[in-house]
Design a protein around this motif. Sequence first.
Motif, PDB file in Angstrom:
ATOM      1  N   ASP A   1       0.815  14.286   9.495  1.00  0.00           N
ATOM      2  CA  ASP A   1       0.997  15.478  10.315  1.00  0.00           C
ATOM      3  C   ASP A   1       0.443  16.646   9.501  1.00  0.00           C
ATOM      4  O   ASP A   1      -0.024  16.460   8.386  1.00  0.00           O
ATOM      5  CB  ASP A   1       2.473  15.687  10.646  1.00  0.00           C
ATOM      6  N   GLN A   2       0.499  17.835  10.076  1.00  0.00           N
ATOM      7  CA  GLN A   2       0.089  19.045   9.371  1.00  0.00           C
ATOM      8  C   GLN A   2       1.212  20.060   9.451  1.00  0.00           C
ATOM      9  O   GLN A   2       1.884  20.170  10.480  1.00  0.00           O
ATOM     10  CB  GLN A   2      -1.173  19.631  10.004  1.00  0.00           C
ATOM     11  N   ASP A   3       1.399  20.811   8.366  1.00  0.00           N
ATOM     12  CA  ASP A   3       2.417  21.857   8.376  1.00  0.00           C
ATOM     13  C   ASP A   3       1.871  23.102   9.081  1.00  0.00           C
ATOM     14  O   ASP A   3       0.769  23.080   9.628  1.00  0.00           O
ATOM     15  CB  ASP A   3       2.911  22.161   6.955  1.00  0.00           C
ATOM     16  N   ASP A   4       2.623  24.178   9.071  1.00  0.00           N
ATOM     17  CA  ASP A   4       2.241  25.402   9.778  1.00  0.00           C
ATOM     18  C   ASP A   4       0.936  26.011   9.263  1.00  0.00           C
ATOM     19  O   ASP A   4       0.258  26.721   9.996  1.00  0.00           O
ATOM     20  CB  ASP A   4       3.349  26.448   9.690  1.00  0.00           C
ATOM     21  N   GLU A   5       0.575  25.712   8.022  1.00  0.00           N
ATOM     22  CA  GLU A   5      -0.678  26.220   7.449  1.00  0.00           C
ATOM     23  C   GLU A   5      -1.836  25.240   7.653  1.00  0.00           C
ATOM     24  O   GLU A   5      -2.959  25.504   7.235  1.00  0.00           O
ATOM     25  CB  GLU A   5      -0.514  26.506   5.949  1.00  0.00           C
ATOM     26  N   GLY A   6      -1.565  24.094   8.252  1.00  0.00           N
ATOM     27  CA  GLY A   6      -2.599  23.099   8.485  1.00  0.00           C
ATOM     28  C   GLY A   6      -2.751  22.081   7.377  1.00  0.00           C
ATOM     29  O   GLY A   6      -3.626  21.223   7.436  1.00  0.00           O
TER      30      GLY A   6
ATOM     31  N   MET B   1       0.844  -1.180   0.000  1.00  0.00           N
ATOM     32  CA  MET B   1       0.000   0.000   0.000  1.00  0.00           C
ATOM     33  C   MET B   1       0.884   1.236   0.000  1.00  0.00           C
ATOM     34  O   MET B   1       1.933   1.273   0.634  1.00  0.00           O
ATOM     35  CB  MET B   1      -0.880  -0.001   1.254  1.00  0.00           C
ATOM     36  N   LYS B   2       0.419   2.243  -0.733  1.00  0.00           N
ATOM     37  CA  LYS B   2       1.110   3.534  -0.760  1.00  0.00           C
ATOM     38  C   LYS B   2       0.082   4.637  -0.523  1.00  0.00           C
ATOM     39  O   LYS B   2      -1.020   4.589  -1.048  1.00  0.00           O
ATOM     40  CB  LYS B   2       1.800   3.744  -2.104  1.00  0.00           C
ATOM     41  N   ILE B   3       0.467   5.634   0.272  1.00  0.00           N
ATOM     42  CA  ILE B   3      -0.390   6.779   0.574  1.00  0.00           C
ATOM     43  C   ILE B   3       0.011   7.942  -0.326  1.00  0.00           C
ATOM     44  O   ILE B   3       1.190   8.293  -0.403  1.00  0.00           O
ATOM     45  CB  ILE B   3      -0.240   7.223   2.043  1.00  0.00           C
ATOM     46  N   THR B   4      -0.988   8.511  -0.995  1.00  0.00           N
ATOM     47  CA  THR B   4      -0.762   9.750  -1.738  1.00  0.00           C
ATOM     48  C   THR B   4      -1.793  10.769  -1.270  1.00  0.00           C
ATOM     49  O   THR B   4      -2.885  10.394  -0.828  1.00  0.00           O
ATOM     50  CB  THR B   4      -0.880   9.554  -3.261  1.00  0.00           C
ATOM     51  N   VAL B   5      -1.434  12.039  -1.341  1.00  0.00           N
ATOM     52  CA  VAL B   5      -2.359  13.108  -0.949  1.00  0.00           C
ATOM     53  C   VAL B   5      -2.311  14.228  -1.978  1.00  0.00           C
ATOM     54  O   VAL B   5      -1.306  14.424  -2.648  1.00  0.00           O
ATOM     55  CB  VAL B   5      -2.038  13.685   0.454  1.00  0.00           C
ATOM     56  N   ASP B   6      -3.411  14.941  -2.084  1.00  0.00           N
ATOM     57  CA  ASP B   6      -3.488  16.129  -2.929  1.00  0.00           C
ATOM     58  C   ASP B   6      -3.444  17.336  -1.990  1.00  0.00           C
ATOM     59  O   ASP B   6      -4.468  17.811  -1.515  1.00  0.00           O
ATOM     60  CB  ASP B   6      -4.774  16.111  -3.754  1.00  0.00           C
ATOM     61  N   ARG B   7      -2.248  17.806  -1.714  1.00  0.00           N
ATOM     62  CA  ARG B   7      -2.054  18.898  -0.758  1.00  0.00           C
ATOM     63  C   ARG B   7      -2.757  20.176  -1.201  1.00  0.00           C
ATOM     64  O   ARG B   7      -3.157  20.979  -0.369  1.00  0.00           O
ATOM     65  CB  ARG B   7      -0.553  19.156  -0.549  1.00  0.00           C
TER      66      ARG B   7
ATOM     67  N   VAL C   1      -8.796  14.011   0.080  1.00  0.00           N
ATOM     68  CA  VAL C   1      -7.498  14.241  -0.557  1.00  0.00           C
ATOM     69  C   VAL C   1      -6.524  13.080  -0.370  1.00  0.00           C
ATOM     70  O   VAL C   1      -5.459  13.073  -0.969  1.00  0.00           O
ATOM     71  CB  VAL C   1      -6.841  15.549  -0.052  1.00  0.00           C
ATOM     72  N   ILE C   2      -6.899  12.082   0.441  1.00  0.00           N
ATOM     73  CA  ILE C   2      -6.030  10.946   0.704  1.00  0.00           C
ATOM     74  C   ILE C   2      -6.444   9.786  -0.190  1.00  0.00           C
ATOM     75  O   ILE C   2      -7.615   9.428  -0.257  1.00  0.00           O
ATOM     76  CB  ILE C   2      -6.116  10.519   2.184  1.00  0.00           C
ATOM     77  N   THR C   3      -5.453   9.196  -0.867  1.00  0.00           N
ATOM     78  CA  THR C   3      -5.694   8.041  -1.714  1.00  0.00           C
ATOM     79  C   THR C   3      -4.726   6.937  -1.304  1.00  0.00           C
ATOM     80  O   THR C   3      -3.530   7.191  -1.130  1.00  0.00           O
ATOM     81  CB  THR C   3      -5.463   8.383  -3.208  1.00  0.00           C
TER      82      THR C   3
ATOM     83  N   VAL D   1      -1.996  18.835   5.102  1.00  0.00           N
ATOM     84  CA  VAL D   1      -1.547  17.480   5.396  1.00  0.00           C
ATOM     85  C   VAL D   1      -0.105  17.240   4.940  1.00  0.00           C
ATOM     86  O   VAL D   1       0.323  17.712   3.894  1.00  0.00           O
ATOM     87  CB  VAL D   1      -2.492  16.439   4.744  1.00  0.00           C
ATOM     88  N   VAL D   2       0.623  16.493   5.756  1.00  0.00           N
ATOM     89  CA  VAL D   2       1.974  16.047   5.445  1.00  0.00           C
ATOM     90  C   VAL D   2       1.993  14.542   5.698  1.00  0.00           C
ATOM     91  O   VAL D   2       1.595  14.084   6.772  1.00  0.00           O
ATOM     92  CB  VAL D   2       3.027  16.732   6.349  1.00  0.00           C
ATOM     93  N   VAL D   3       2.444  13.770   4.726  1.00  0.00           N
ATOM     94  CA  VAL D   3       2.554  12.320   4.883  1.00  0.00           C
ATOM     95  C   VAL D   3       3.894  12.017   5.540  1.00  0.00           C
ATOM     96  O   VAL D   3       4.947  12.385   5.034  1.00  0.00           O
ATOM     97  CB  VAL D   3       2.440  11.594   3.520  1.00  0.00           C
ATOM     98  N   LEU D   4       3.859  11.336   6.671  1.00  0.00           N
ATOM     99  CA  LEU D   4       5.082  10.966   7.379  1.00  0.00           C
ATOM    100  C   LEU D   4       5.644   9.644   6.889  1.00  0.00           C
ATOM    101  O   LEU D   4       6.852   9.425   6.926  1.00  0.00           O
ATOM    102  CB  LEU D   4       4.801  10.869   8.887  1.00  0.00           C
TER     103      LEU D   4
END
Length: 62
Positions: free
Chosen positions: A25-30, A1-7, A58-60, A32-35
């Motif tokens: 996690d979330q960056d300073d603007e909120g 499995m692989k996680i992708t996001v549309d930031r 936004v998560i696939t 999503v960040v994939v760890l």
Amino acid sequence: MKITVDRDRCIGAGQCVLNAPELFDQDDEGTVVVLEEQPTPDQEPAARAAEHACPARVITLV
């Protein structure tokens, strides 16, 4: 499995972090960040929960 996001479409709801803090996690603007792009089998249920909880969809998982 692989996680992708549309930031670019992330609205910063934080449901991913609440459901899978070891994977997201979330960056300073909120935004999503994939760890961990490739979760372990033990982390897959949390990854699926985060995918389903995201209000902006936004998560696939592939």
